[in-house]
Design an enzyme around this catalytic site. Structure first.
Site, mmCIF file in Angstrom:
data_model
loop_
_atom_site.group_PDB
_atom_site.id
_atom_site.type_symbol
_atom_site.label_atom_id
_atom_site.label_comp_id
_atom_site.label_asym_id
_atom_site.label_seq_id
_atom_site.Cartn_x
_atom_site.Cartn_y
_atom_site.Cartn_z
ATOM 1 N N CYS A 128 24.164 -10.775 21.560
ATOM 2 C CA CYS A 128 22.897 -10.220 22.046
ATOM 3 C C CYS A 128 22.165 -11.126 23.026
ATOM 4 C CB CYS A 128 21.982 -9.923 20.869
ATOM 5 S SG CYS A 128 22.778 -8.844 19.684
ATOM 6 N N GLY A 416 24.158 -12.245 16.862
ATOM 7 C CA GLY A 416 25.087 -11.906 15.790
ATOM 8 C C GLY A 416 25.986 -13.077 15.455
#
Lengths: 429, 274
Positions: A128, A416
């Site tokens: 991300c 993540g």
């Protein structure tokens, strides 16, 4: 000479002490001043733009390839900044879901956008934070002297690439290590657990999410996104009629009016029956692209380009994979420590709203002023196209710093598998 | 990475030997130079790291040193008691020559790189003095009438010497001229015709920081090694300025960025413009 009249009679050591201490007048310039100083070797931002962000699978970009979005935003950078594309030496593009992070089609997209073959392109994936990582990488290349001018970008078509195949299978070796195997636990599931463990109530998450919608709606109504968005003309197949038409997309389509904590309170939890996370207080699945044109200040001045602001520095930090949402909580203090400024010196925090739970927890834990966080809303209101978000937040941040005549901005997001990335920028407009 | 700790003494300056690239000397003072003894270290860079080849202790703190350009074993130190001492590193304990003329702390000493037979010192007594190792008294005294932290011979002409002082002035002398030998007296803080850059003026104002357009003590300076007319100065106001002696009414450039007063600057020996 050097003697003060009243020191004539004092011992030599006292005279010497007085003379030397006179040299240290005043306090050192505050770290904030040092941060705002302009030096020829600064890495500066000349342009930071994004496409509209649209809903994955049904939004206006649902039939547009990720690379086409990238080509559009890169063309926007050339047009708006007035840079000669041949001067751009390297383009880094963050992407998460495309096979090989989109390395091949992004090179092609740069050519379509108008860059000559001499401009290099690469794709990278730090989940991300990929878009921010791309910007940081380009800035570091400039600082290291490898290039003078580059573009950090991010791009994601979740319509085309998001699905069950997004997480790869683990080998037995990885599965047999508990912490390693945790890297595979799905975001929703682990965030649900984290919300429970950290005691982040459903009501507080819904209130945070509702505010994101309200801020974004107000910003969109007042046209505050118009400056950062490059309108793109794309093909769109109307799902009702099956008819394909050309449309020009210049507004985020995920922002809903009239969202309140009460209305969000009615939505069913998505990951557990007694859970607190649902479609309304987590980031939207979206498509979009963003790009940031960076160069050394001396180069920008030589070319006579208008400088928006400067990149200061970045920090990355690791956290337990199951607590990936706390990434910004670890990364933001780390980057502030590098610059010497305090959290209160920062005027705007642009923190990705992967989930209301984690964003809210990080902000509370760091004691950040609520009014400084995501003043135009965030991913809950208009989407989180994974690889794009990091670069998108810079476009949003720089535009808002400029509009409100503020100076220092920090952007951060959780990553993540358990990491956080944060970077500091200064507005100079 | 080599390192060497001058235990109990705070370093005030260090210089490489002009004859041996593996030798350097450090002028140190106890208690940050405020009170107490001084020590001169002669250090060797060896395969086993940095080793002290020789140390000399002095009564008062040492603030600067200069290697002789003529004799590979000799160097001169500037002391807090106003003396200059010439040491020979082939000998032990005591200087081979001491000059006691300055009335206050001597803060800088600099060997003449062009003629090599003279060196200069500057003191808080408001003078710069020129010396020869073979002469028991100073050859010339130049008046600055202000605490003078740094003096340097031009690297291009044997008779040109500069000094910076607490009265905010850069002075340049030519010893061929009759006394007072002065050729330039430049008020360093005076703004250029268009005024100082806004960012520099704004820096730290209102926090007790010195105003850069007011007189401030100049603590250090150096000559450009490739452009005979360019000198850089720096000091209490945290700004480095460069001057062109052909048109010294205003600085050539300003370099901000330091958060503390600047004690020492050196212009690169290898680069035209650094």
């Amino acid at each position: 000479m050097c003697e003060d009249a009243n020191l004539q009679s004092s011992p030599p050591s006292a005279q010497r002490l007085s003379q030397l201490s006179n040299q240290i007048s005043g306090i050192p310039s505050a770290p904030r001043d040092a941060l705002l100083a302009k030096n020829p070797d600064d890495v500066v931002i000349v342009s930071a733009l994004r496409t509209a962000l649209t809903r994955g699978g049904k939004g206006w970009f649902k039939d547009t390839a990720g690379a086409d979005l990238l080509a559009g935003v890169l063309k926007g950078i050339i047009d708006k900044s007035g840079i000669n594309p041949a001067l751009v030496e390297d383009i880094a593009v963050g992407n998460v879901l495309a096979p090989g992070a989109g390395a091949t089609e992004f090179r092609a997209a740069a050519i379509v956008a108008g860059f000559p073959v001499s401009t290099a392109v690469r794709a990278l994936n730090r989940q991300c934070s990929s878009g921010l990582q791309a910007v940081v990488d380009i800035a570091n290349q400039i600082k290291a002297g490898m290039i003078d001018i580059g573009i950090g970008a991010g791009c994601e078509s979740m319509s085309q690439n998001y699905g069950p195949g997004a997480v790869s299978e683990f080998s037995e070796l990885l599965e047999n290590n508990v912490e390693a195997a945790n890297c595979k636990v799905p975001m929703g599931q682990l965030s649900e657990q984290m919300a429970k463990d950290k005691g982040i109530s459903r009501a507080s998450q819904d209130a945070f999410a509702a505010e994101s919608f309200q801020k974004a709606f107000k910003a969109q109504q007042s046209g505050l996104f118009d400056e950062e968005i490059v309108p793109l003309t794309v093909s769109f197949e109307d799902p009702k009629t099956g008819e394909t038409k050309k449309i020009t997309v210049s507004k985020d389509d995920g922002i809903r009016p009239n969202m309140t904590a009460e209305s969000l309170g009615k939505i069913r939890p998505a990951f557990a029956k007694d859970g607190s996370i649902h479609a309304g207080n987590a980031s939207q699945v979206s498509d979009g692209a963003a790009a940031v044109l960076l160069m050394r200040r001396s180069k920008a001045e030589e070319l006579g380009l208008k400088i928006m602001g400067k990149y200061v520095t970045a920090a990355v930090a690791g956290v337990p994979p199951l607590l990936m949402g706390v990434g910004p909580w670890k990364a933001i203090p780390k980057v502030l420590e590098k610059t010497g400024i305090s959290k209160d010196d920062v005027d705007i925090y642009e923190i990705n709203e992967a989930f209301a739970s984690q964003c809210l927890w990080c902000a509370n834990e760091l004691g950040l002023d609520k009014n400084k966080i995501n003043p135009k809303g965030g991913a809950i209101a208009f989407g989180h196209p994974l690889g794009c978000t990091g670069a998108r937040q810079i476009a949003t941040l720089m535009t808002e710093l400029k509009r409100t005549d503020k100076k220092i901005g920090v952007t951060s997001m959780c990553i993540g598998t358990g990491m956080g990335l944060a970077a500091v920028f200064v507005n100079e407009v | 990475m080599f390192s060497f700790r001058t235990q109990g003494y705070n370093g005030y300056n260090l210089k490489y030997s002009p004859f041996h690239d593996s030798r350097l000397a450090v002028a140190g003072s106890a208690n940050f130079g405020l009170v107490g003894n001084g020590r001169l270290y002669v250090l060797g860079l060896t395969a086993n790291g940095i080793v002290a080849e020789k140390t000399f202790d002095t009564q008062d703190g040492l603030f600067d040193l200069a290697w002789s350009e003529l004799h590979e074993n000799q160097l001169v130190v500037a002391s807090g008691d106003g003396s200059l001492k010439l040491f020979d590193i082939g000998l032990n304990d005591f200087p081979i020559q001491t000059w006691q003329e300055h009335k206050r702390e001597v803060f800088s000493v600099h060997w003449n790189l062009v003629d090599k037979t003279t060196f200069a010192s500057s003191s808080w007594d408001g003078t710069v003095k020129i010396w020869s190792p073979s002469h028991p008294t100073s050859l010339t005294t130049l008046a600055t009438n202000s605490c003078t932290y740094s003096t340097a011979f031009s690297p291009h002409a044997p008779t040109i010497i500069s000094a910076v002082s607490s009265d905010s002035h850069l002075r340049v002398f030519d010893t061929r001229l009759p006394p007072p030998h002065a050729i330039h007296q430049i008020p360093v803080h005076v703004p250029p015709p268009g005024g100082y850059p806004v960012e520099l003026v704004a820096q730290g104002v209102g926090m007790g920081n010195p105003r850069i357009d007011q007189p401030n003590e100049i603590l250090t300076h150096d000559w450009n090694k490739y452009r005979p007319e360019v000198i850089a100065t720096a000091g209490v106001d945290k700004i480095i300025r460069t001057f062109d002696l052909r048109n010294p009414r205003a600085p050539l450039s300003f370099l901000g960025g330091h958060n503390y007063p600047i004690r020492r600057i050196a212009v690169s020996s290898h680069s035209y413009c650094r």
